[in-house]
Design a protein around this motif. Structure first.
Motif, short mmCIF file in Angstrom:
data_model
loop_
_atom_site.label_atom_id
_atom_site.label_comp_id
_atom_site.label_asym_id
_atom_site.label_seq_id
_atom_site.Cartn_x
_atom_site.Cartn_y
_atom_site.Cartn_z
N PRO A 324 0.83 -1.21 0.00
CA PRO A 324 0.00 0.00 0.00
C PRO A 324 0.86 1.26 0.00
O PRO A 324 1.99 1.24 0.53
CB PRO A 324 -0.81 -0.12 1.31
CG PRO A 324 -0.06 -1.10 2.15
CD PRO A 324 0.70 -1.99 1.24
N SER A 328 -1.73 8.24 2.68
CA SER A 328 -3.15 8.17 2.32
C SER A 328 -3.71 9.53 1.93
O SER A 328 -4.56 9.64 1.05
CB SER A 328 -3.98 7.66 3.51
OG SER A 328 -3.63 6.33 3.81
N HIS A 373 0.20 13.52 -6.33
CA HIS A 373 0.10 12.33 -7.20
C HIS A 373 1.30 11.41 -6.97
O HIS A 373 1.14 10.20 -6.83
CB HIS A 373 0.04 12.74 -8.67
CG HIS A 373 -1.35 13.07 -9.14
ND1 HIS A 373 -2.31 12.11 -9.30
CD2 HIS A 373 -1.92 14.27 -9.46
CE1 HIS A 373 -3.44 12.69 -9.71
NE2 HIS A 373 -3.22 14.00 -9.82
N GLY A 376 1.35 8.95 -4.00
CA GLY A 376 0.49 7.77 -4.00
C GLY A 376 -0.74 7.94 -3.13
O GLY A 376 -1.51 6.99 -2.93
N ALA A 377 -0.95 9.14 -2.60
CA ALA A 377 -2.09 9.38 -1.70
C ALA A 377 -3.41 9.20 -2.45
O ALA A 377 -3.54 9.58 -3.62
CB ALA A 377 -2.02 10.79 -1.12
N ARG A 378 -4.40 8.65 -1.75
CA ARG A 378 -5.72 8.49 -2.35
C ARG A 378 -6.49 9.82 -2.34
O ARG A 378 -7.29 10.10 -3.23
CB ARG A 378 -6.49 7.42 -1.55
CG ARG A 378 -7.96 7.25 -1.95
CD ARG A 378 -8.08 6.66 -3.35
NE ARG A 378 -9.45 6.75 -3.85
CZ ARG A 378 -10.37 5.80 -3.71
NH1 ARG A 378 -10.08 4.70 -3.05
NH2 ARG A 378 -11.56 5.96 -4.23
N TYR A 379 -6.23 10.64 -1.29
CA TYR A 379 -6.98 11.90 -1.14
C TYR A 379 -6.04 13.09 -1.03
O TYR A 379 -4.98 13.01 -0.40
CB TYR A 379 -7.86 11.86 0.11
CG TYR A 379 -8.87 10.74 0.08
CD1 TYR A 379 -10.04 10.85 -0.67
CD2 TYR A 379 -8.64 9.57 0.80
CE1 TYR A 379 -10.96 9.82 -0.71
CE2 TYR A 379 -9.56 8.53 0.77
CZ TYR A 379 -10.71 8.65 0.00
OH TYR A 379 -11.62 7.62 -0.04
N ASP A 397 -10.70 13.20 -4.38
CA ASP A 397 -10.38 11.78 -4.55
C ASP A 397 -9.45 11.67 -5.75
O ASP A 397 -9.84 11.97 -6.89
CB ASP A 397 -11.67 10.99 -4.80
CG ASP A 397 -11.42 9.48 -4.83
OD1 ASP A 397 -10.40 9.05 -5.40
OD2 ASP A 397 -12.26 8.73 -4.28
N GLU A 399 -8.26 9.19 -7.28
CA GLU A 399 -8.55 8.12 -8.25
C GLU A 399 -9.68 8.51 -9.18
O GLU A 399 -9.59 8.34 -10.39
CB GLU A 399 -8.93 6.82 -7.51
CG GLU A 399 -7.72 5.96 -7.19
CD GLU A 399 -8.12 4.62 -6.56
OE1 GLU A 399 -9.26 4.15 -6.79
OE2 GLU A 399 -7.28 4.07 -5.82
N THR A 400 -10.76 9.06 -8.60
CA THR A 400 -11.94 9.37 -9.43
C THR A 400 -11.93 10.80 -9.94
O THR A 400 -12.63 11.14 -10.90
CB THR A 400 -13.23 9.18 -8.60
OG1 THR A 400 -13.23 10.12 -7.52
CG2 THR A 400 -13.31 7.76 -8.03
N LYS A 418 -12.63 6.93 5.97
CA LYS A 418 -12.29 6.55 4.61
C LYS A 418 -11.00 5.72 4.55
O LYS A 418 -10.83 4.89 3.66
CB LYS A 418 -12.10 7.80 3.73
CG LYS A 418 -13.41 8.50 3.37
CD LYS A 418 -13.13 9.74 2.55
CE LYS A 418 -14.40 10.56 2.26
NZ LYS A 418 -15.30 9.89 1.33
N SER A 419 -10.08 5.95 5.49
CA SER A 419 -8.79 5.27 5.47
C SER A 419 -8.81 3.94 6.23
O SER A 419 -7.83 3.21 6.24
CB SER A 419 -7.70 6.16 6.08
OG SER A 419 -7.63 7.37 5.38
#
Length: 420
Positions: A324, A328, A373, A376-379, A397, A399-400, A418-419
Motif C-alpha cells: 500500500p 493516504s 500524485h 500515491g495518496a488516495r486523497y 479523490d 482516483e476518481t 475513509k482510510s
C-alpha cells in the motif's frame, strides 16, 4: 552529486524499492512471531574467535571471507558473517537456557558481511532473517522450522522454490563415515587446497561446485549408508512430519551446507530462477555448537533466509507485492493562513492514525498537486483563503477526480473513516 559511493560489493536500499525489502522481512518473520519465537538483536561485530570456533576454521567464510579488525585496545573483532553463532552467544550470555521452558525460540533480522567476489545475488553486505530453536533435540522442531520457512515463502506468492534435505549424522556415526570418505577422496586427482580440506573437513569436498571435482565424486561413499540407527530414525521422523504437513522436499545426499557446526538435519531452499546463486536460504541442526563456543550441551536447530535473494526470486517469478502507498492523504495549502490551518490538521490526522503528508515550500497549486500524485495518496486536502473563510476544505479523490467540500471540524473523522 556526492564524491562518495557505497563500498564495492554493497548497495543502498532506497524508496520505493526498499518497501519490498521491508515487506519480505515482515513475511518471513510473520510465521515465526506467531509460533513462539521472540526477537533478538546482536552487535554487528563479535570476538573473532566466536566465528573461528563456531563457524569452523576450515570454512571459506573464516579463511577467506571474514572482515576482521583490531581495536585500539588490541581486541581482535570480526564483522558478523552469519547469525547463528552470535544468537547462541547472546542466549548463553543472558542464561536464557536456565529459565526453563526449553527450547529457547528466537528470531532475528540484520546485515551480515563477507568479503566475496561481488556478483548478482552475492554481495559483501547482505540481509537475512533467521530463526534459532535452542536447547531441544526433537524432530518436530526441525520440521517446524522448515514448515515455517515454507509458509513464509508461499505467503509471498513464491512457487518455484525447492527444499533440499539431508542428514549429516551425529558424533557417533559421522567419524566412521568421515574416515571412509577421506580414504576415497585421497585417491582422487585434486588441487592442493582441496586436498588440505580432505584432512580438515572432507564433507565440504562433496559441496564443491566445480564440474571437474563433481565428475570425480561419482561413486563416493554415501553418508546415508553410514548413518547409525538413531540418526536414521530421527531423519525418518523429520521426513514423515514434513510429508504429513504437505511440505514437498527432495532428498539430496550431497547437501552438506557451508558451515562446520551442522549435525543430523540439514536443508537448503533453492530457486531455479536465480542462476548459479540458486540458494535463497538454509539451515539445519547444530547439536555441538554450544560446547564449541564454551557453553553447555544445548542441541539446537535454525535457519537463515536471504532477504536480497528472496527479492531476486520474486523478480524471477514476476511477482509484484501488493504494497500500500506510504501516504493516504496529501495536504495542499494555498496561502499563509491555509499553511497554518492545514499543518495543524495534518498533525491531528497523523495522531488519528491516518498516513498524511504536507505540501512544503511556496509552490503553485499545480506543483503541489504533482507532489500529491507522486506520493500515491488516495486523497488530497486542498484549502485556500476563501475555503477557510467559509470553514471548509476541499477533499479531492485522486482516483476518481471527484471533489467535495468538508467542514473543517469534520475532516479528521471523515478521513479516518475513509482510510480504515
Amino acid at each position: 552529486m556526492s564524491t562518495f559511493k557505497a563500498p564495492k560489493g554493497t548497495f543502498d536500499l532506497i524508496p520505493p524499492y526498499s518497501a519490498t525489502y521491508l515487506a519480505v522481512r515482515d513475511a518471513i518473520s510473520g510465521p515465526l512471531r506467531r509460533s513462539g519465537y521472540g526477537y533478538v538483536e546482536t552487535p554487528g561485530f563479535e570476538d573473532v574467535n566466536l566465528f573461528a570456533r563456531g563457524v569452523g576454521e576450515s570454512t571459506d567464510i573464516v579463511t577467506k571471507e571474514m572482515y576482521t579488525l583490531t581495536t585500539k585496545g588490541g581486541s581482535e573483532l570480526a564483522l558478523r558473517p552469519e547469525g547463528t553463532a552470535s544468537v547462541l552467544r547472546a542466549a548463553l550470555e543472558a542464561s536464557l537456557h536456565k529459565q526453563g521452558n526449553l527450547p529457547v525460540k528466537l528470531w532475528y533480522s540484520g546485515s551480515y558481511y563477507r568479503y566475496e567476489r561481488p556478483q548478482k545475488g552475492r554481495y559483501r553486505h547482505f540481509s537475512q532473517v533467521g530463526a534459532e530453536a535452542i536447547g531441544a533435540e526433537d524432530p518436530a522442531l526441525d520440521a517446524e522450522l522448515i514448515i515455517l520457512a515454507d509458509q513464509a515463502y508461499r505467503s509471498l506468492g513464491l512457487r518455484n522454490f525447492r527444499i533440499l534435505l539431508n542428514s549429516l549424522g551425529d558424533k557417533e556415526c559421522r567419524p566412521v563415515y568421515r574416515e571412509v570418505l577421506q580414504g576415497f577422496l585421497r585417491g582422487l586427482d585434486l588441487d592442493e587446497e582441496t586436498r588440505r580440506r580432505i584432512e580438515i573437513n572432507p564433507l565440504r569436498v562433496l559441496d564443491d561446485k566445480r564440474a571437474e571435482v563433481q565428475k570425480q565424486l561419482v561413486g563416493a561413499p554415501s553418508l546415508a549408508d553410514h548413518l547409525c540407527d538413531a540418526c536414521k530414525a530421527y531423519h525418518s521422523e523429520v521426513r514423515a512430519l514434513l510429508t504429513a504437513a504437505g511440505v514437498a522436499f527432495e532428498d539430496d545426499e550431497k547437501l552438506v551446507r557451508g558451515l562446520d557446526y551442522y549435525t543430523r538435519t540439514t536443508f537448503e531452499f533453492v530457486h531455479d530462477g536465480l542462476g548459479s546463486q540458486s540458494a535463497v536460504g538454509g539451515g539445519g541442526r547444530y547439536d555441538g555448537l554450544s560446547e564449541m563456543i564454551g557453553g553447555p550441551a544445548l542441541p539446537s536447530v535454525g535457519w537463515a533466509l536471504g532477504v536480497d535473494r528472496t527479492v531476486l526470486a520474486l523478480e524471477a517469478e514476476g511477482i509484484e507485492l501488493d504494497i500500500p502507498p506510504a501516504t493516504s492523504v496529501f495536504a495542499v495549502p494555498l496561502g499563509e493562513e491555509a499553511r497554518r490551518v492545514l499543518f495543524g490538521l495534518v498533525t491531528e490526522l497523523r495522531k488519528a492514525g491516518v498516513a498524511t503528508d504536507f505540501g512544503y515550500g511556496a509552490k503553485s497549486l499545480k506543483s503541489h498537486m504533482k507532489n500529491a500524485h507522486r506520493s500515491g495518496a488516495r486523497y488530497a486536502l486542498v484549502a485556500g483563503e476563501r475555503d477557510l473563510a467559509e470553514g471548509l476544505v476541499q477533499l479531492k479523490d485522486m482516483e476518481t477526480g471527484e471533489q467535495e467540500p468538508i467542514a473543517l471540524d469534520r475532516v479528521v473523522e471523515e478521513l479516518r473513516a475513509k482510510s480504515a
